[in-house]
Scaffold this motif. Structure first.
Motif, PDB file in Angstrom:
ATOM      1  N   PRO A   1     -21.635 -83.264   3.644  1.00 35.68           N
ATOM      2  CA  PRO A   1     -21.361 -82.417   4.806  1.00 35.68           C
ATOM      3  C   PRO A   1     -20.616 -83.195   5.878  1.00 35.68           C
ATOM      4  O   PRO A   1     -20.526 -84.422   5.838  1.00 35.68           O
ATOM      5  N   CYS A   2     -20.093 -82.488   6.848  1.00 35.74           N
ATOM      6  CA  CYS A   2     -19.297 -83.103   7.910  1.00 35.74           C
ATOM      7  C   CYS A   2     -19.749 -82.562   9.254  1.00 35.74           C
ATOM      8  O   CYS A   2     -19.667 -81.355   9.507  1.00 35.74           O
ATOM      9  N   SER A   3     -20.232 -83.449  10.106  1.00 38.02           N
ATOM     10  CA  SER A   3     -20.653 -83.064  11.451  1.00 38.02           C
ATOM     11  C   SER A   3     -19.909 -83.929  12.452  1.00 38.02           C
ATOM     12  O   SER A   3     -20.005 -85.163  12.398  1.00 38.02           O
ATOM     13  N   VAL A   4     -19.147 -83.301  13.348  1.00 36.80           N
ATOM     14  CA  VAL A   4     -18.305 -84.034  14.295  1.00 36.80           C
ATOM     15  C   VAL A   4     -18.579 -83.535  15.702  1.00 36.80           C
ATOM     16  O   VAL A   4     -18.583 -82.321  15.955  1.00 36.80           O
ATOM     17  N   THR A   5     -18.795 -84.455  16.633  1.00 32.15           N
ATOM     18  CA  THR A   5     -18.936 -84.137  18.049  1.00 32.15           C
ATOM     19  C   THR A   5     -18.009 -85.035  18.848  1.00 32.15           C
ATOM     20  O   THR A   5     -18.108 -86.269  18.760  1.00 32.15           O
ATOM     21  N   LEU A   6     -17.105 -84.438  19.619  1.00 31.43           N
ATOM     22  CA  LEU A   6     -16.190 -85.151  20.503  1.00 31.43           C
ATOM     23  C   LEU A   6     -16.498 -84.719  21.928  1.00 31.43           C
ATOM     24  O   LEU A   6     -16.621 -83.525  22.199  1.00 31.43           O
ATOM     25  N   GLU A   7     -16.588 -85.680  22.854  1.00 37.22           N
ATOM     26  CA  GLU A   7     -17.055 -85.368  24.194  1.00 37.22           C
ATOM     27  C   GLU A   7     -16.158 -85.970  25.268  1.00 37.22           C
ATOM     28  O   GLU A   7     -15.448 -86.949  25.032  1.00 37.22           O
ATOM     29  N   GLU A   8     -16.255 -85.374  26.450  1.00 38.08           N
ATOM     30  CA  GLU A   8     -15.524 -85.893  27.604  1.00 38.08           C
ATOM     31  C   GLU A   8     -16.198 -87.149  28.147  1.00 38.08           C
ATOM     32  O   GLU A   8     -15.536 -88.122  28.496  1.00 38.08           O
ATOM     33  N   HIS A   9     -17.520 -87.118  28.240  1.00 39.10           N
ATOM     34  CA  HIS A   9     -18.282 -88.244  28.779  1.00 39.10           C
ATOM     35  C   HIS A   9     -19.288 -88.741  27.744  1.00 39.10           C
ATOM     36  O   HIS A   9     -19.793 -87.963  26.930  1.00 39.10           O
TER      37      HIS A   9
ATOM     38  N   GLY B   1     -20.065 -83.104  29.835  1.00 39.49           N
ATOM     39  CA  GLY B   1     -18.754 -82.839  30.412  1.00 39.49           C
ATOM     40  C   GLY B   1     -18.285 -81.434  30.086  1.00 39.49           C
ATOM     41  O   GLY B   1     -18.899 -80.721  29.285  1.00 39.49           O
ATOM     42  N   GLY B   2     -17.168 -81.045  30.671  1.00 44.70           N
ATOM     43  CA  GLY B   2     -16.661 -79.703  30.443  1.00 44.70           C
ATOM     44  C   GLY B   2     -15.860 -79.557  29.164  1.00 44.70           C
ATOM     45  O   GLY B   2     -15.762 -78.467  28.609  1.00 44.70           O
ATOM     46  N   TYR B   3     -15.282 -80.665  28.677  1.00 43.59           N
ATOM     47  CA  TYR B   3     -14.445 -80.627  27.481  1.00 43.59           C
ATOM     48  C   TYR B   3     -15.210 -81.244  26.311  1.00 43.59           C
ATOM     49  O   TYR B   3     -15.548 -82.433  26.322  1.00 43.59           O
ATOM     50  N   ASN B   4     -15.477 -80.430  25.302  1.00 43.59           N
ATOM     51  CA  ASN B   4     -16.219 -80.885  24.127  1.00 43.59           C
ATOM     52  C   ASN B   4     -15.750 -80.127  22.893  1.00 43.59           C
ATOM     53  O   ASN B   4     -15.325 -78.971  22.986  1.00 43.59           O
ATOM     54  N   PHE B   5     -15.871 -80.782  21.750  1.00 42.64           N
ATOM     55  CA  PHE B   5     -15.539 -80.178  20.459  1.00 42.64           C
ATOM     56  C   PHE B   5     -16.685 -80.481  19.506  1.00 42.64           C
ATOM     57  O   PHE B   5     -17.149 -81.625  19.432  1.00 42.64           O
TER      58      PHE B   5
ATOM     59  N   ALA C   1     -18.833 -73.974  11.142  1.00 40.43           N
ATOM     60  CA  ALA C   1     -18.718 -73.448  12.501  1.00 40.43           C
ATOM     61  C   ALA C   1     -18.073 -74.481  13.418  1.00 40.43           C
ATOM     62  O   ALA C   1     -18.168 -75.693  13.170  1.00 40.43           O
ATOM     63  N   VAL C   2     -17.436 -73.995  14.472  1.00 36.43           N
ATOM     64  CA  VAL C   2     -16.733 -74.885  15.394  1.00 36.43           C
ATOM     65  C   VAL C   2     -16.803 -74.328  16.812  1.00 36.43           C
ATOM     66  O   VAL C   2     -16.799 -73.107  17.004  1.00 36.43           O
ATOM     67  N   THR C   3     -16.940 -75.223  17.796  1.00 34.65           N
ATOM     68  CA  THR C   3     -16.879 -74.823  19.198  1.00 34.65           C
ATOM     69  C   THR C   3     -15.893 -75.706  19.947  1.00 34.65           C
ATOM     70  O   THR C   3     -15.741 -76.897  19.650  1.00 34.65           O
ATOM     71  N   PHE C   4     -15.263 -75.084  20.938  1.00 37.71           N
ATOM     72  CA  PHE C   4     -14.395 -75.759  21.891  1.00 37.71           C
ATOM     73  C   PHE C   4     -14.877 -75.343  23.284  1.00 37.71           C
ATOM     74  O   PHE C   4     -15.100 -74.146  23.508  1.00 37.71           O
ATOM     75  N   THR C   5     -15.031 -76.276  24.201  1.00 42.77           N
ATOM     76  CA  THR C   5     -15.493 -75.887  25.527  1.00 42.77           C
ATOM     77  C   THR C   5     -14.484 -76.287  26.599  1.00 42.77           C
ATOM     78  O   THR C   5     -13.679 -77.213  26.422  1.00 42.77           O
ATOM     79  N   LEU C   6     -14.576 -75.570  27.713  1.00 42.90           N
ATOM     80  CA  LEU C   6     -13.738 -75.806  28.882  1.00 42.90           C
ATOM     81  C   LEU C   6     -14.622 -75.781  30.116  1.00 42.90           C
ATOM     82  O   LEU C   6     -15.553 -74.988  30.186  1.00 42.90           O
ATOM     83  N   PRO C   7     -14.335 -76.591  31.124  1.00 41.54           N
ATOM     84  CA  PRO C   7     -15.073 -76.460  32.381  1.00 41.54           C
ATOM     85  C   PRO C   7     -14.636 -75.197  33.116  1.00 41.54           C
ATOM     86  O   PRO C   7     -13.511 -74.716  32.931  1.00 41.54           O
ATOM     87  N   THR C   8     -15.492 -74.665  33.953  1.00 42.28           N
ATOM     88  CA  THR C   8     -15.132 -73.474  34.732  1.00 42.28           C
ATOM     89  C   THR C   8     -13.903 -73.735  35.591  1.00 42.28           C
ATOM     90  O   THR C   8     -13.111 -72.817  35.856  1.00 42.28           O
ATOM     91  N   GLU C   9     -13.703 -74.980  36.010  1.00 43.47           N
ATOM     92  CA  GLU C   9     -12.533 -75.319  36.824  1.00 43.47           C
ATOM     93  C   GLU C   9     -11.227 -75.004  36.098  1.00 43.47           C
ATOM     94  O   GLU C   9     -10.230 -74.626  36.726  1.00 43.47           O
ATOM     95  N   PHE C  10     -11.210 -75.150  34.769  1.00 41.21           N
ATOM     96  CA  PHE C  10     -10.019 -74.809  33.984  1.00 41.21           C
ATOM     97  C   PHE C  10      -9.732 -73.322  34.104  1.00 41.21           C
ATOM     98  O   PHE C  10      -8.579 -72.900  34.291  1.00 41.21           O
ATOM     99  N   LEU C  11     -10.775 -72.504  34.008  1.00 40.79           N
ATOM    100  CA  LEU C  11     -10.636 -71.053  34.134  1.00 40.79           C
ATOM    101  C   LEU C  11     -10.105 -70.675  35.507  1.00 40.79           C
ATOM    102  O   LEU C  11      -9.194 -69.841  35.639  1.00 40.79           O
ATOM    103  N   VAL C  12     -10.643 -71.285  36.560  1.00 40.43           N
ATOM    104  CA  VAL C  12     -10.234 -70.967  37.928  1.00 40.43           C
ATOM    105  C   VAL C  12      -8.791 -71.410  38.176  1.00 40.43           C
ATOM    106  O   VAL C  12      -7.988 -70.684  38.774  1.00 40.43           O
ATOM    107  N   GLU C  13      -8.443 -72.607  37.700  1.00 40.76           N
ATOM    108  CA  GLU C  13      -7.103 -73.140  37.954  1.00 40.76           C
ATOM    109  C   GLU C  13      -6.021 -72.396  37.186  1.00 40.76           C
ATOM    110  O   GLU C  13      -4.957 -72.069  37.731  1.00 40.76           O
TER     111      GLU C  13
END
Length: 313
Positions: free
Chosen positions: A89-97, A102-106, A127-139
């Motif tokens: 199996p393959c499990s990958v986590t990429l993070e901002e901090h 943080g707001g940016y994660n995969f 399954a896969v997730t991508f995240t964004l901080p709310t600041e990205f949405l506002v900007e």
């Protein structure tokens, strides 16, 4: 509207930042790792181009420790994702901090559905997730977030997906601040709380709920009656539907309004009629979480189900 978007920070008793407000874009694919990984890798590159340079700075190694996502780190991640052979199996986590949410994660969970260990799971998926901080949405505005979610979706052979305001916590380590998370979850029913590794073990081709952006693929779209039935059942001016090429009529994006809504119950905010209508349509096909991570309170096993069905009559 952006004026109603909450700013949330969830900390442990030691002051560590466990979760924060943001946007989660999530897709479930009822196929094996080898069938989806090149599409997932393509989607990851799309995500990287859309976010600030170096926003993803760390990856989590096999021991659960953060490592710098430099050129060597990216080569490690590429090999891990693209060169994984059956039955690993393959499990990958990429993070901002490396030390805070943080707001940016995969996150990606890749499984071989014909591997014997998954015979004990009930309808596992990749399954896969991508995240964004709310600041990205506002900007950049909701149109940019919607366009990114759509671009990611086009690359992926999803059965179900969504984009939503969320409490963002890479890895879903909710237990360390479960009381606070539970309070925020119930105050803001429009904000998702997720744990990709758990849900992807048994969601199969079912839906996780109704969201600001809801992606439907087969066989779920067919069970709902197809695009024409959806249009008849969701006759709201704020609802738009878009089919995704190249499989016209087999994958659709349902957008509920211009902005995502947190739905602050302390301000007596209520779910929109279109959100309630979509939830009612999806209710017979909702996935029920299996493990206690979602309930937080072990003495209340129905807590999980109530939240999953929170928009249903």
């Amino acid at each position: 509207m952006k004026e109603s978007l909450p700013t949330l920070r969830v900390r442990t008793e030691y002051g560590d930042l466990l979760a924060r407000d943001g946007i989660v874009i999530c897709f479930f694919m009822h196929r094996s790792h080898g069938e989806v990984i090149h599409a997932v890798w393509q989607a990851l590159q799309t995500y990287r181009r859309a976010i600030p340079l170096q926003a993803l700075s760390w990856y989590v190694d096999l021991n659960g420790d953060p490592q710098p996502l430099d050129d060597k780190g990216w080569e490690h991640v590429r090999e891990k994702m693209l060169d994984r052979e059956w039955p690993i199996p393959c499990s990958v986590t990429l993070e901002e901090h490396c030390d805070a949410a943080g707001g940016y994660n995969f996150e990606y969970e890749g499984r071989w559905l014909d591997e014997p260990r998954y015979m004990y799971d009930e309808d596992p998926t990749c399954a896969v997730t991508f995240t964004l901080p709310t600041e990205f949405l506002v900007e950049h505005g909701p149109g940019r977030v919607r366009a990114l979610a759509l671009e990611l979706a086009r690359a992926l052979p999803f059965n179900f997906g969504y984009a939503s305001l969320a409490l963002v916590s890479p890895g879903g380590h909710w237990y360390a601040a479960r009381r606070t998370v539970l309070e925020l979850r119930d105050r803001y029913p429009g904000m998702d709380v997720y744990k990709l590794g758990e849900t992807s073990q048994h969601i199969g081709t079912r839906a996780r709920g109704a969201y600001w952006l809801t992606f439907l693929g087969l066989p779920l779209l067919g069970r709902l009656g197809g695009l024409e039935v959806l249009r008849r059942r969701l006759p709201f001016p704020d609802v738009s539907m878009l089919t995704l090429p190249p499989l016209e009529g087999e994958r659709v994006l349902i957008s509920l309004g211009e902005w995502p809504e947190a739905i602050d119950t302390e301000k007596q905010e209520r779910p929109s009629p279109q959100l309630l209508a979509l939830a009612q349509l999806l209710e017979p096909f909702l996935h029920e979480e299996r493990s206690n991570w979602f309930s937080f309170l072990e003495h209340d096993p129905e807590d999980m189900r109530r939240w999953i069905h929170r928009f249903c009559p």
